[in-house]
Design a protein around this motif. Structure first.
Motif, short mmCIF file in Angstrom:
data_model
loop_
_atom_site.label_atom_id
_atom_site.label_comp_id
_atom_site.label_asym_id
_atom_site.label_seq_id
_atom_site.Cartn_x
_atom_site.Cartn_y
_atom_site.Cartn_z
N SER A 1 0.84 -1.20 0.00
CA SER A 1 0.00 0.00 0.00
C SER A 1 0.87 1.25 0.00
O SER A 1 1.92 1.29 0.65
N ALA A 2 0.45 2.26 -0.74
CA ALA A 2 1.17 3.54 -0.74
C ALA A 2 1.06 4.17 0.65
O ALA A 2 0.09 3.93 1.37
N PRO A 3 2.05 4.96 1.05
CA PRO A 3 2.02 5.60 2.37
C PRO A 3 0.72 6.37 2.59
O PRO A 3 0.25 7.09 1.71
N GLY A 4 0.14 6.18 3.78
CA GLY A 4 -1.07 6.92 4.13
C GLY A 4 -2.37 6.31 3.62
O GLY A 4 -3.44 6.90 3.79
N THR A 5 -2.29 5.12 3.01
CA THR A 5 -3.49 4.47 2.49
C THR A 5 -3.84 3.23 3.33
O THR A 5 -3.05 2.80 4.17
N LEU A 6 -5.00 2.65 3.06
CA LEU A 6 -5.45 1.47 3.78
C LEU A 6 -4.67 0.24 3.32
O LEU A 6 -3.91 0.29 2.36
N SER A 7 -4.89 -0.88 4.01
CA SER A 7 -4.22 -2.13 3.64
C SER A 7 -4.66 -2.57 2.25
O SER A 7 -5.70 -2.13 1.73
N LEU A 8 -3.89 -3.46 1.64
CA LEU A 8 -4.23 -3.96 0.31
C LEU A 8 -5.62 -4.59 0.30
O LEU A 8 -6.42 -4.35 -0.61
N GLU A 9 -5.90 -5.41 1.33
CA GLU A 9 -7.19 -6.10 1.39
C GLU A 9 -8.34 -5.11 1.43
O GLU A 9 -9.34 -5.26 0.70
N LYS A 10 -8.25 -4.08 2.26
CA LYS A 10 -9.33 -3.11 2.39
C LYS A 10 -9.49 -2.27 1.12
O LYS A 10 -10.62 -1.97 0.71
N GLN A 11 -8.39 -1.90 0.52
CA GLN A 11 -8.47 -1.13 -0.73
C GLN A 11 -9.14 -1.95 -1.84
O GLN A 11 -10.01 -1.45 -2.57
N LEU A 12 -8.73 -3.20 -1.97
CA LEU A 12 -9.27 -4.06 -3.02
C LEU A 12 -10.75 -4.35 -2.81
O LEU A 12 -11.55 -4.34 -3.75
N SER A 13 -11.13 -4.59 -1.56
CA SER A 13 -12.53 -4.87 -1.24
C SER A 13 -13.41 -3.66 -1.55
O SER A 13 -14.48 -3.79 -2.18
N ALA A 14 -12.97 -2.48 -1.15
CA ALA A 14 -13.74 -1.25 -1.40
C ALA A 14 -13.84 -0.98 -2.90
O ALA A 14 -14.91 -0.58 -3.39
N LEU A 15 -12.75 -1.22 -3.62
CA LEU A 15 -12.75 -0.99 -5.06
C LEU A 15 -13.73 -1.92 -5.77
O LEU A 15 -14.47 -1.49 -6.67
N TYR A 16 -13.74 -3.17 -5.35
CA TYR A 16 -14.64 -4.16 -5.95
C TYR A 16 -16.10 -3.73 -5.79
O TYR A 16 -16.90 -3.79 -6.73
N ILE A 17 -16.46 -3.29 -4.59
CA ILE A 17 -17.84 -2.89 -4.32
C ILE A 17 -18.21 -1.65 -5.13
O ILE A 17 -19.30 -1.55 -5.69
N LEU A 18 -17.30 -0.69 -5.22
CA LEU A 18 -17.57 0.52 -6.01
C LEU A 18 -17.84 0.17 -7.46
O LEU A 18 -18.76 0.71 -8.08
N GLU A 19 -17.05 -0.73 -8.00
CA GLU A 19 -17.19 -1.11 -9.41
C GLU A 19 -18.51 -1.83 -9.70
O GLU A 19 -19.00 -1.82 -10.82
N HIS A 20 -19.08 -2.45 -8.68
CA HIS A 20 -20.29 -3.24 -8.90
C HIS A 20 -21.54 -2.57 -8.31
O HIS A 20 -22.54 -3.23 -8.05
N THR A 21 -21.48 -1.27 -8.12
CA THR A 21 -22.63 -0.51 -7.65
C THR A 21 -23.21 0.29 -8.80
O THR A 21 -22.53 1.15 -9.37
N TYR A 22 -24.46 0.01 -9.15
CA TYR A 22 -25.11 0.68 -10.28
C TYR A 22 -26.31 1.49 -9.82
O TYR A 22 -26.98 1.13 -8.85
N ASP A 23 -26.55 2.57 -10.53
CA ASP A 23 -27.72 3.42 -10.30
C ASP A 23 -28.57 3.35 -11.57
O ASP A 23 -28.26 4.01 -12.56
N GLY A 24 -29.60 2.53 -11.54
CA GLY A 24 -30.35 2.28 -12.76
C GLY A 24 -29.53 1.40 -13.68
O GLY A 24 -29.04 0.35 -13.26
N ASN A 25 -29.34 1.82 -14.91
CA ASN A 25 -28.55 1.05 -15.87
C ASN A 25 -27.12 1.53 -15.99
O ASN A 25 -26.37 1.05 -16.84
N PHE A 26 -26.74 2.49 -15.14
CA PHE A 26 -25.42 3.11 -15.27
C PHE A 26 -24.67 3.04 -13.94
O PHE A 26 -25.29 3.11 -12.87
N PRO A 27 -23.34 2.89 -13.98
CA PRO A 27 -22.57 2.79 -12.73
C PRO A 27 -22.73 4.03 -11.85
O PRO A 27 -22.80 5.15 -12.34
N LYS A 28 -22.76 3.80 -10.56
CA LYS A 28 -22.81 4.92 -9.62
C LYS A 28 -21.43 5.57 -9.54
O LYS A 28 -21.31 6.76 -9.24
N TYR A 29 -20.40 4.78 -9.81
CA TYR A 29 -19.02 5.29 -9.81
C TYR A 29 -18.31 4.75 -11.05
O TYR A 29 -18.39 3.56 -11.34
#
Length: 272
Positions: free
Chosen positions: A120-148
């Motif tokens: 992990s880069a200095p000042g960031t969360l652990s690899l596991e937490k970063q990857l988990s959060a990223l996965y959830i962001l990528e799979h969150t949709y608002d209607g037919n379009f990604p929320k992020y």
């Protein structure tokens, strides 16, 4: 495909009674060289199995996106277009299942990244937490379009500051590419476009495709949601992912079109 990349998916298949079919089918699909062959094959699969297989492709693309360098990419790895389409299918799963998969998948990816020298880069969360959060962001949709909208990239330099700057700049470029890919995937989902004629759908796709530079230049603020580094051959290599608001991306898409009627058509397509 390397053994380390295959095992997590094989174990997941074996939980299902249909695992012999699924495991063989996904291996066959990975060998197909063209999208035409891939999706013609999917059309011959029963609907429930089709969703599961598309999900597996999405997981495969997600799991390898940060775990391999460009030099290590397997020729049979799904294309960006295939990953986006599969992710759209996977996002239809229950939120609890997505979160559960995110946690498990993140641990496996983090283990592989650590073996490759990433941290992990200095000042960031652990690899596991970063990857988990990223996965959830990528799979969150608002209607037919990604929320992020998630853009990814990497850079290497003798200067850590320069490597980070280049990686972030390239990630913003990837955000514009991801917006285009999402629209392209959406225009192919005919069941969600019943209010649009085929000509209108084609027009929207072409307009967005030809406006990628404008989208890139018009991007507002992005947020860094993944940041890892490693030292390699005397240089600092940095990989990042940035998040851009899906709502702002929709606004950018609307600005491409002049007529209010066409803007309304785009909103209908996006599920608003």
């Amino acid at each position: 495909m390397r053994k380390n990349d295959e095992m997590p998916f094989k174990q997941w298949y074996l939980r299902d009674k249909q695992s012999p079919f699924l495991y063989k089918k996904i291996r066959d699909l990975r060998k197909l060289k063209s999208k035409k062959k891939l999706y013609s094959t999917l059309l011959n699969i029963r609907p429930m199995k089709k969703v599961v297989i598309m999900t597996l492709i999405a997981l495969l693309g997600s799991a390898t996106s940060f775990a391999q360098s460009e030099k290590d990419v397997d020729p049979s790895t799904p294309t960006p277009e295939q990953v986006v389409k599969a992710r759209r299918q996977e996002a239809k799963l229950a939120k609890s299942l997505i979160e559960q998969k995110a946690t498990k998948d993140a641990k496996k990816q983090a283990k592989l990244l650590k073996k490759q020298g990433w941290k992990s880069a200095p000042g960031t969360l652990s690899l596991e937490k970063q990857l988990s959060a990223l996965y959830i962001l990528e799979h969150t949709y608002d209607g037919n379009f990604p929320k992020y909208i998630i853009g990814r990239s990497s850079a290497s330099s003798s200067s850590a500051a320069l490597a980070r700057k280049q990686a972030l700049t390239r990630a913003r470029v990837d955000v514009a590419s991801q917006i285009k890919l999402e629209v392209a995937a959406l225009t192919e989902e005919t069941d969600t476009n019943i209010e649009l004629s085929s000509g209108e759908v084609e027009t929207i796709a072409k307009m967005v495709d030809s406006s990628q530079t404008m989208l890139q230049q018009s991007l507002g603020r992005t947020e860094v949601v993944f940041d890892i580094i490693r030292e390699m051959n005397g240089k600092t290599e940095e990989r990042v992912a940035v998040s851009y608001s899906g709502a702002q991306a929709k606004s950018l898409l609307l600005n491409i079109f002049d007529s209010e009627e066409m803007k309304q058509k785009v909103l209908e397509m996006l599920g608003n």
